[in-house]
Design a protein around this motif. Structure first.
Motif, PDB file in Angstrom:
ATOM      1  N   VAL A  87       0.909  -1.182   0.124  1.00 27.04           N
ATOM      2  CA  VAL A  87      -0.002   0.120   0.033  1.00 27.04           C
ATOM      3  C   VAL A  87       0.974   1.177   0.014  1.00 27.04           C
ATOM      4  O   VAL A  87       1.895   1.279   0.708  1.00 27.04           O
ATOM      5  CB  VAL A  87      -0.945   0.086   1.280  1.00 27.04           C
ATOM      6  CG1 VAL A  87      -1.808   1.337   1.237  1.00 27.04           C
ATOM      7  CG2 VAL A  87      -1.789  -1.038   1.235  1.00 27.04           C
ATOM      8  N   THR A  88       0.585   2.144  -0.859  1.00 26.62           N
ATOM      9  CA  THR A  88       1.143   3.546  -0.822  1.00 26.62           C
ATOM     10  C   THR A  88       0.124   4.685  -0.161  1.00 26.62           C
ATOM     11  O   THR A  88      -1.124   4.577  -0.337  1.00 26.62           O
ATOM     12  CB  THR A  88       1.716   3.889  -2.167  1.00 26.62           C
ATOM     13  OG1 THR A  88       0.517   3.889  -2.937  1.00 26.62           O
ATOM     14  CG2 THR A  88       2.655   2.800  -2.743  1.00 26.62           C
ATOM     15  N   ALA A  89       0.831   5.651   0.313  1.00 29.62           N
ATOM     16  CA  ALA A  89      -0.004   6.866   0.800  1.00 29.62           C
ATOM     17  C   ALA A  89       0.225   7.907  -0.547  1.00 29.62           C
ATOM     18  O   ALA A  89       1.199   8.329  -1.143  1.00 29.62           O
ATOM     19  CB  ALA A  89       0.516   7.254   1.885  1.00 29.62           C
ATOM     20  N   VAL A  90      -1.032   8.563  -0.972  1.00 28.75           N
ATOM     21  CA  VAL A  90      -0.929   9.515  -1.891  1.00 28.75           C
ATOM     22  C   VAL A  90      -1.118  11.065  -1.101  1.00 28.75           C
ATOM     23  O   VAL A  90      -2.222  11.020  -0.638  1.00 28.75           O
ATOM     24  CB  VAL A  90      -1.937   9.238  -3.159  1.00 28.75           C
ATOM     25  CG1 VAL A  90      -1.873  10.442  -3.950  1.00 28.75           C
ATOM     26  CG2 VAL A  90      -1.848   7.938  -3.693  1.00 28.75           C
ATOM     27  N   TYR A  91      -0.060  11.777  -1.285  1.00 26.98           N
ATOM     28  CA  TYR A  91       0.000  13.055  -0.702  1.00 26.98           C
ATOM     29  C   TYR A  91      -0.327  14.137  -1.798  1.00 26.98           C
ATOM     30  O   TYR A  91      -0.368  13.673  -3.030  1.00 26.98           O
ATOM     31  CB  TYR A  91       1.388  13.542  -0.013  1.00 26.98           C
ATOM     32  CG  TYR A  91       1.624  12.499   1.151  1.00 26.98           C
ATOM     33  CD1 TYR A  91       1.293  12.922   2.291  1.00 26.98           C
ATOM     34  CD2 TYR A  91       2.340  11.197   1.113  1.00 26.98           C
ATOM     35  CE1 TYR A  91       1.399  11.981   3.432  1.00 26.98           C
ATOM     36  CE2 TYR A  91       2.533  10.499   2.157  1.00 26.98           C
ATOM     37  CZ  TYR A  91       2.127  10.888   3.560  1.00 26.98           C
ATOM     38  OH  TYR A  91       2.359   9.956   4.342  1.00 26.98           O
ATOM     39  N   ASP A  92      -0.312  15.314  -1.435  1.00 28.18           N
ATOM     40  CA  ASP A  92      -0.952  16.378  -2.371  1.00 28.18           C
ATOM     41  C   ASP A  92       0.473  16.453  -3.076  1.00 28.18           C
ATOM     42  O   ASP A  92       0.081  16.755  -4.545  1.00 28.18           O
ATOM     43  CB  ASP A  92      -1.235  17.871  -1.434  1.00 28.18           C
ATOM     44  CG  ASP A  92      -1.541  18.955  -2.252  1.00 28.18           C
ATOM     45  OD1 ASP A  92      -2.369  18.628  -3.219  1.00 28.18           O
ATOM     46  OD2 ASP A  92      -1.156  19.787  -2.080  1.00 28.18           O
ATOM     47  N   LEU A  93       1.512  16.274  -2.816  1.00 28.67           N
ATOM     48  CA  LEU A  93       2.816  16.499  -3.724  1.00 28.67           C
ATOM     49  C   LEU A  93       3.068  15.331  -4.343  1.00 28.67           C
ATOM     50  O   LEU A  93       3.574  15.383  -5.705  1.00 28.67           O
ATOM     51  CB  LEU A  93       3.997  16.965  -2.763  1.00 28.67           C
ATOM     52  CG  LEU A  93       3.675  18.510  -2.080  1.00 28.67           C
ATOM     53  CD1 LEU A  93       4.766  18.449  -0.962  1.00 28.67           C
ATOM     54  CD2 LEU A  93       3.420  19.329  -3.049  1.00 28.67           C
ATOM     55  N   GLU A  94       2.860  14.026  -3.810  1.00 29.14           N
ATOM     56  CA  GLU A  94       3.326  12.772  -4.601  1.00 29.14           C
ATOM     57  C   GLU A  94       2.869  11.594  -3.980  1.00 29.14           C
ATOM     58  O   GLU A  94       2.700  11.653  -2.558  1.00 29.14           O
ATOM     59  CB  GLU A  94       4.746  12.713  -4.918  1.00 29.14           C
ATOM     60  CG  GLU A  94       5.831  12.636  -3.757  1.00 29.14           C
ATOM     61  CD  GLU A  94       7.163  13.039  -4.229  1.00 29.14           C
ATOM     62  OE1 GLU A  94       8.057  12.392  -3.390  1.00 29.14           O
ATOM     63  OE2 GLU A  94       7.605  13.277  -5.174  1.00 29.14           O
ATOM     64  N   GLU A  95       3.155  10.379  -4.344  1.00 34.08           N
ATOM     65  CA  GLU A  95       3.020   9.245  -3.484  1.00 34.08           C
ATOM     66  C   GLU A  95       4.014   8.641  -3.030  1.00 34.08           C
ATOM     67  O   GLU A  95       5.482   9.063  -3.551  1.00 34.08           O
ATOM     68  CB  GLU A  95       2.732   8.134  -4.830  1.00 34.08           C
ATOM     69  CG  GLU A  95       2.172   6.713  -4.457  1.00 34.08           C
ATOM     70  CD  GLU A  95       1.761   5.849  -5.502  1.00 34.08           C
ATOM     71  OE1 GLU A  95       1.427   4.801  -5.436  1.00 34.08           O
ATOM     72  OE2 GLU A  95       1.950   6.392  -6.758  1.00 34.08           O
ATOM     73  N   SER A  96       3.831   7.944  -1.824  1.00 36.60           N
ATOM     74  CA  SER A  96       5.170   7.458  -0.940  1.00 36.60           C
ATOM     75  C   SER A  96       5.714   6.335  -1.593  1.00 36.60           C
ATOM     76  O   SER A  96       4.930   5.754  -2.590  1.00 36.60           O
ATOM     77  CB  SER A  96       4.324   7.125   0.402  1.00 36.60           C
ATOM     78  OG  SER A  96       3.590   5.950   0.525  1.00 36.60           O
ATOM     79  N   VAL A  97       6.540   5.889  -0.872  1.00 40.36           N
ATOM     80  CA  VAL A  97       7.122   4.733  -1.177  1.00 40.36           C
ATOM     81  C   VAL A  97       6.240   3.497  -0.623  1.00 40.36           C
ATOM     82  O   VAL A  97       5.220   3.708   0.070  1.00 40.36           O
ATOM     83  CB  VAL A  97       8.681   4.380  -0.821  1.00 40.36           C
ATOM     84  CG1 VAL A  97       9.716   5.261  -1.331  1.00 40.36           C
ATOM     85  CG2 VAL A  97       8.539   4.522   0.996  1.00 40.36           C
ATOM     86  N   PRO A  98       6.314   2.334  -1.089  1.00 40.11           N
ATOM     87  CA  PRO A  98       5.320   1.129  -0.647  1.00 40.11           C
ATOM     88  C   PRO A  98       5.345   0.727   0.830  1.00 40.11           C
ATOM     89  O   PRO A  98       6.552   0.943   1.220  1.00 40.11           O
ATOM     90  CB  PRO A  98       5.682   0.109  -1.451  1.00 40.11           C
ATOM     91  CG  PRO A  98       6.403   0.494  -2.604  1.00 40.11           C
ATOM     92  CD  PRO A  98       7.112   1.977  -2.273  1.00 40.11           C
TER      93      PRO A  98
END
Length: 192
Positions: free
Chosen positions: A136-147
């Motif tokens: 699972v990744t987290a999607v932030y306002d700036l970009e997606e996180s690492v898994p």
């Protein structure tokens, strides 16, 4: 300079005076002699580069403690919200990736749940009998996180195998059956 400092503090109010000083010096356009000099100091202020530097420092942490359990043809996933989450880079949603073990994750996620509470759960239902891996990744306002951490889980059918048959040849018993969800013959097992 004071306007740039105000912009940087608006993006990240937690920046210290020392943080701002180093960001401004590191992102300045160097003029004259390399490095600090008497004519240009550290160089000409580059507001865009300074803003990019602050944005790059904002946390983009992955979800934590991904876990999985199974029931019949469904996988129950749970994880915890990443920490910290910065107000200038809010968490928007998650992306769930699934692949059979031994294969690469697809580019597109299987789901994008919008629940950003402290503990998140998701049910992936209607799966074939197989062994799967999830991240699972987290999607932030700036970009997606690492898994997140990867979990591997096996999905077994809720019905028993069908078509059980046995044959005897000399001192060997061959037993065969069909997998219930794939309607395919399993390898034969011999008992001698």
């Amino acid at each position: 300079t004071s306007g740039t400092v105000a912009i940087l503090r608006q993006i990240d109010p937690d920046l210290t005076v020392e943080d701002i000083k180093w960001i401004l010096m590191e992102t300045a356009l160097d003029k004259g002699a390399v490095g600090e000099d008497n004519d240009y100091g550290w160089g000409i202020l580059d507001v865009g580069a300074a803003v990019d530097s602050v944005l790059a420092r904002l946390p983009r942490e992955a979800p934590v403690n991904l876990a999985a359990s199974t029931s019949a043809d469904s996988v129950f996933l749970s994880w915890e919200r990443p920490d910290p989450i910065h107000q200038s880079n809010p968490l928007l949603h998650y992306r769930i990736y699934r692949a059979p073990v031994g294969e690469s994750y697809p580019v597109d996620p299987i789901a994008e749940p919008a629940d950003t509470s402290a503990f998140v759960a998701y049910v992936d239902a209607g799966l074939d009998w197989d062994e799967y891996k999830y991240a699972v990744t987290a999607v932030y306002d700036l970009e997606e996180s690492v898994p997140s951490n990867e979990v591997v889980i096996s999905v077994f059918p809720s019905e028993p195998p069908t078509g059980l048959s046995a044959s005897v040849a000399v001192h060997t018993v061959t037993v065969e059956w069909s997998r219930p969800d794939l309607n395919r013959r399993s390898p034969a097992y011999e008992v001698g």
